[in-house]
Design a protein around this motif. Structure first.
Motif, PDB file in Angstrom:
ATOM      1  N   HIS A 130       0.840  -1.204   0.000  1.00  0.00           N
ATOM      2  CA  HIS A 130       0.000   0.000   0.000  1.00  0.00           C
ATOM      3  C   HIS A 130       0.869   1.245   0.000  1.00  0.00           C
ATOM      4  N   PRO A 131       0.298   2.374  -0.497  1.00  0.00           N
ATOM      5  CA  PRO A 131       1.053   3.633  -0.361  1.00  0.00           C
ATOM      6  C   PRO A 131       1.264   3.984   1.118  1.00  0.00           C
ATOM      7  N   LEU A 132       2.385   4.632   1.415  1.00  0.00           N
ATOM      8  CA  LEU A 132       2.697   4.962   2.812  1.00  0.00           C
ATOM      9  C   LEU A 132       2.039   6.276   3.234  1.00  0.00           C
ATOM     10  N   LEU A 133       1.214   6.812   2.337  1.00  0.00           N
ATOM     11  CA  LEU A 133       0.553   8.088   2.599  1.00  0.00           C
ATOM     12  C   LEU A 133      -0.888   7.922   2.120  1.00  0.00           C
ATOM     13  N   PRO A 134      -1.886   8.483   2.812  1.00  0.00           N
ATOM     14  CA  PRO A 134      -3.247   8.466   2.257  1.00  0.00           C
ATOM     15  C   PRO A 134      -3.286   9.458   1.086  1.00  0.00           C
ATOM     16  N   VAL A 135      -2.993   8.962  -0.127  1.00  0.00           N
ATOM     17  CA  VAL A 135      -2.628   9.859  -1.221  1.00  0.00           C
ATOM     18  C   VAL A 135      -3.744  10.800  -1.657  1.00  0.00           C
ATOM     19  N   LYS A 136      -5.017  10.410  -1.402  1.00  0.00           N
ATOM     20  CA  LYS A 136      -6.095  11.311  -1.834  1.00  0.00           C
ATOM     21  C   LYS A 136      -6.908  11.819  -0.657  1.00  0.00           C
ATOM     22  N   ASP A 137      -6.325  11.780   0.515  1.00  0.00           N
ATOM     23  CA  ASP A 137      -7.046  12.282   1.689  1.00  0.00           C
ATOM     24  C   ASP A 137      -7.338  13.764   1.498  1.00  0.00           C
ATOM     25  N   PRO A 138      -8.596  14.167   1.759  1.00  0.00           N
ATOM     26  CA  PRO A 138      -8.934  15.582   1.525  1.00  0.00           C
ATOM     27  C   PRO A 138      -8.120  16.558   2.388  1.00  0.00           C
ATOM     28  N   LEU A 139      -7.529  16.074   3.475  1.00  0.00           N
ATOM     29  CA  LEU A 139      -6.777  16.971   4.351  1.00  0.00           C
ATOM     30  C   LEU A 139      -5.278  16.878   4.115  1.00  0.00           C
ATOM     31  N   LEU A 140      -4.859  16.084   3.104  1.00  0.00           N
ATOM     32  CA  LEU A 140      -3.426  15.846   2.914  1.00  0.00           C
ATOM     33  C   LEU A 140      -2.662  17.137   2.641  1.00  0.00           C
ATOM     34  N   GLY A 141      -3.280  18.031   1.837  1.00  0.00           N
ATOM     35  CA  GLY A 141      -2.588  19.279   1.494  1.00  0.00           C
ATOM     36  C   GLY A 141      -2.241  20.088   2.728  1.00  0.00           C
ATOM     37  N   ASP A 142      -3.220  20.190   3.639  1.00  0.00           N
ATOM     38  CA  ASP A 142      -2.981  20.929   4.878  1.00  0.00           C
ATOM     39  C   ASP A 142      -1.884  20.278   5.696  1.00  0.00           C
TER      40      ASP A 142
END
Lengths: 422, 397
Positions: free
Chosen positions: A403-415
């Motif tokens: 799996h990716p090590l980051l929630p790549v499309k999480d709506p809060l990822l940018g913040d």
């Protein structure tokens, strides 16, 4: 759920471990099998006493990993329930770790041997134990309807059912989010999180009562579950810091996890080191002041010559020293400083679990020698815990490769990527 | 307030990017007395301005450690030195019991020093600022970002400052004046403050006066019907009854409940002026067990569990060297051991020397039980091997 910052394209580089974790998974597996095999041989060849030592050591290692699992599961749900922005970049590490709960359930199975063989060598109430002190027999008799093998197994089944279900559910919602641009999975996770935390809290508290407190069946402390919760969260913070650093050393998540995220994990670690001390002392103060024999015996067992130094080490090494060490902002923002303190905190958490579990093996209050015997610490504890950790890490590495090590499309990822402390 | 001198130069910027760049330029130009005003916290502005980390954490640390030390000293002084008082058999100065207060005072000192230290470092409270006189500065709370460079800065020259800010693309630049006569507090507020301060001094002044003077006027009753209740106190006079007494005698031929003392020997321990030398009730194991239980409840606090006169009250009195304390008897002293049971019973009933009578607390049967137990205690201290039943003699030899 609005986000002020867009996700830059380079933020999605270095999030796929691929085959970079394969070697770790293999080595950890070998270490795990070797450690458990050596431990079992030591126990088998040493007769009944060493076999008991093996089961106690196994419970120490198992509890250590269980608290990491519970800590990461709670961390994940907590970030959803408060809608945290900062933590998105480290949340996937917690999610991948908590998905080890089915493995933890498997690891519990060997403990059925000392539970069901009628010897009561680990949990005394499972054998013919009548209470070390004559007065304890009545207490124990009172607890019989709760502390018996079938009901115990039923409860353990329920706890693991809750943990496995919640861990899989929250990991799945996070992975669903990876596949879609709509924020629905994250919204769903937020709705699930609050009721889940309540159910989880009961499983954690009663799990601590059953697995650890019942090692001395006449003893009781209602705050004990909170004590284990505090330790679990320390373990979680230290674990996330160490995992993120380990991944960054392998050129993964290098730009995503910044000193700001480490600073926040450090704050969490600091807060829960203090919280642990607060809860541990609250438990001690009440028992010390009331001075009732059936309660003080737990501490008296730990103030025997065999354990007195360990107890003092717990007070200063688990609380005072790391509290002073991580108080400063500069330490929390220093790469080396935080790495050292997180490793130390995780080690101290293991020692805390050891201190909770192991004195019960030769406890005076359970009919053991009045001076607590000799301190059993030795090769056994180390190989068994290292072995169990090996299996845990191996399973985690295998999962992390997929799996990716980051929630790549999480709506809060940018913040989260743009997060800064003031 | 007509005369004014230059306070400095105020420039407005439209965006976060502009003010970050402008702050860097002002810092690079070497100014030291200047500040930024923004509607919300701007990330990176501290760094752009070159603001050093605040000293506040060090102040808080010092006060926190002071609070901790003060809590330790306070509890040591009050519990172990000034007024030692034994609680639950714990040591006089006992660290675990002190930890909650140590924790609270550390937090209190830290929190207060954080709050007031922040005020002090920011030179608060400050009632007026020259920038408030600039109408456009109001937008600092909605949509504009401001830089103010003060005239007090050694590098300040209005032309160079203006051109520097213009070069950074300021939307508007205004010179700001400040009144020369520093506005004092408005006279009205000043008088009210003086009057209030004077009034505040009155209650303590009255307290001091009352403390150091003798008054011969009756006290003032705030709550009249509680101070003067329509009832008679014990032994008070009354005009209602012919004999003038508020308390009434029992009606002839009646006995109050529980006060029928017919059996003289059983109730006084005496017959014909002589102490009873035997017990006026059957002596059995139950009675002596009852006696032990009552003795341990009522007597051990002074006489001690074994009757040696070493009870906790006595130990405590010895420890504080109380001048009023008359030590309790050792019940194994010769003067006590020769006393017949009737005399011991009467001592319990009526008291002796400093010991009060226990007739009100302990019913006669229990007093006999205690007397019996005292006799047994005395026997135990002066016992010989012959007192032990033959079948047990081997086990204690």
């Amino acid at each position: 759920m609005t986000t002020a910052h867009a996700v830059p394209a380079e933020a999605l580089e270095g999030v796929h471990a691929g085959d970079r974790l394969g070697r770790l998974a293999r080595i950890a597996l070998y270490v795990g099998i070797a450690g458990l095999a050596i431990g079992a041989c030591l126990g088998w060849s040493g007769g009944e006493t060493e076999m008991r030592h093996f089961w106690f050591s196994y419970l120490v290692g198992f509890t250590f990993l269980l608290t990491i699992g519970m800590g990461t599961l709670l961390f994940t749900m907590l970030q959803h329930v408060v809608g945290a922005h900062w933590s998105v970049v480290v949340r996937r590490i917690a999610e991948l770790t908590m998905a080890n709960f089915p493995l933890l359930a498997l690891m519990f199975l060997p403990l059925l041997v000392p539970l069901m063989d009628g010897s009561g060598s680990l949990w005394p109430w499972a054998g013919h134990y009548e209470g070390g002190d004559p007065g304890h027999a009545a207490l124990l008799e009172h607890k019989r309807p709760f502390l018996n093998v079938p009901f115990f197994l039923l409860r353990i089944g329920i706890y693991f059912g809750v943990w496995i279900f919640l861990a899989r559910r929250f990991l799945q919602m996070s992975l669903d989010q990876d596949a879609t641009d709509s924020p629905d999975p994250t919204v769903r996770a937020r709705k699930w999180s609050a009721p889940s935390i309540i159910v989880f809290a009961f499983a954690l508290s009663f799990g601590a009562f059953d697995l650890l407190m019942s090692l001395n069946p006449s003893w009781f402390s209602t705050i004990f579950g909170v004590y284990i919760f505090a330790g679990s969260f320390i373990a979680n913070c230290a674990w996330l810091i160490l995992c993120a650093r380990w991944l960054q050393n392998r050129n993964l998540l290098t730009t995503q996890v910044t000193v700001e995220h480490y600073h926040d994990l450090g704050k969490f670690l600091f807060a829960f080191i203090f919280f642990w001390g607060y809860i541990g002392f609250s438990q001690f103060l009440i028992i010390w002041y009331a001075n009732l024999p059936e309660e003080t015996m737990w501490y008296k067992d730990r103030l025997t010559p065999a354990w007195e130094m360990w107890s003092w080490f717990i007070v200063f090494g688990h609380f005072a020293l790391p509290f002073a060490g991580i108080l400063s902002r500069h330490v929390k923002r220093s790469r080396v400083g935080l790495l050292v303190l997180a490793s130390y905190a995780l080690l101290m958490h293991w020692i805390d679990m050891y201190w909770v579990i192991m004195p019960n093996m030769n406890a005076p209050s359970l009919g053991g020698p009045a001076d607590g015997g000799t301190n059993p610490f030795g090769l056994m504890e180390i190989v068994v815990s290292v072995g169990l950790c090996g299996l845990f890490v191996s399973a985690l590495a295998r999962r992390a490769a997929k799996h990716p090590l980051l929630p790549v499309k999480d709506p809060l990822l940018g913040d989260s990527l743009a997060f800064e402390n003031f | 307030m007509t005369a004014a001198r230059a306070y400095g130069m105020l420039a407005a910027f439209k965006t976060v990017g502009e003010i970050l760049a402008a702050a860097k330029a002002v810092k690079a130009a070497g100014f030291t007395k200047w500040d930024c005003h923004t509607p919300f916290p701007v990330h990176g502005l501290d760094k752009a301005m070159g603001v050093r980390m605040t000293k506040l954490p060090w102040i808080v640390l010092c006060f926190g450690v002071t609070g901790l030390s003060f809590a330790i000293w306070l509890q040591w002084w009050t519990n172990a030195v000034d007024y030692p008082f034994l609680i639950s058999g714990k040591p006089m100065w006992s660290i675990p019991a002190n930890v909650p207060v140590m924790f609270e005072l550390t937090v209190l000192f830290s929190a207060l020093s954080t709050f007031f230290g922040m005020w002090m470092l920011n030179r608060l409270p400050r009632w007026y600022h020259p920038l408030f006189s600039v109408p456009s500065f109001r937008r600092a709370t909605s949509d504009r970002f401001f830089i103010a460079i003060e005239a007090g800065d050694p590098l300040y020259q209005s032309e160079t400052v203006r051109s520097l800010l213009e070069a950074q693309g300021a939307e508007s630049i205004e010179a700001v004046d400040e009144p020369v006569t520093q506005s004092d507090w408005p006279p009205k507020i000043k008088y009210v403050a003086w009057a209030a301060t004077g009034l505040l001094m009155l209650p303590p002044a009255f307290i001091v006066q009352a403390k150091f003077s003798t008054s011969d006027t009756p006290r003032f009753h705030l709550v009249h019907d509680m101070d003067h209740q329509p009832k008679f106190k014990a032994q008070a006079a009354s005009s209602l009854f012919a004999d003038g007494r508020a308390m009434r005698m029992p009606i002839d031929g009646t006995v109050a409940r529980g006060e029928l003392f017919e059996d003289e020997a059983f109730n006084t321990g005496m017959v014909d002026g002589e102490y009873l030398t035997d017990f006026p009730l059957p002596v059995d194991e139950f009675l002596i067990e009852r006696g032990r239980e009552r003795f341990n409840i009522y007597c051990t606090v002074c006489h001690g569990v074994s009757g040696l006169g070493d009870g906790m009250v006595n130990q405590r009195a010895q420890e504080i060297i109380s001048p009023l304390w008359v030590p309790p008897f050792n019940l194994h002293a010769d003067t006590v051991t020769i006393q017949p049971p009737g005399q011991i019973f009467q001592t319990i009933t009526k008291g002796v020397r400093n010991m009060p009578g226990y007739a009100q607390q302990i019913p006669p049967r229990d007093r006999w039980a205690i007397a019996l137990y005292v006799k047994a205690l005395q026997r135990s201290q002066a016992g010989s091997l012959e007192d032990v039943p033959p079948q047990h003699r081997d086990s204690i030899r």
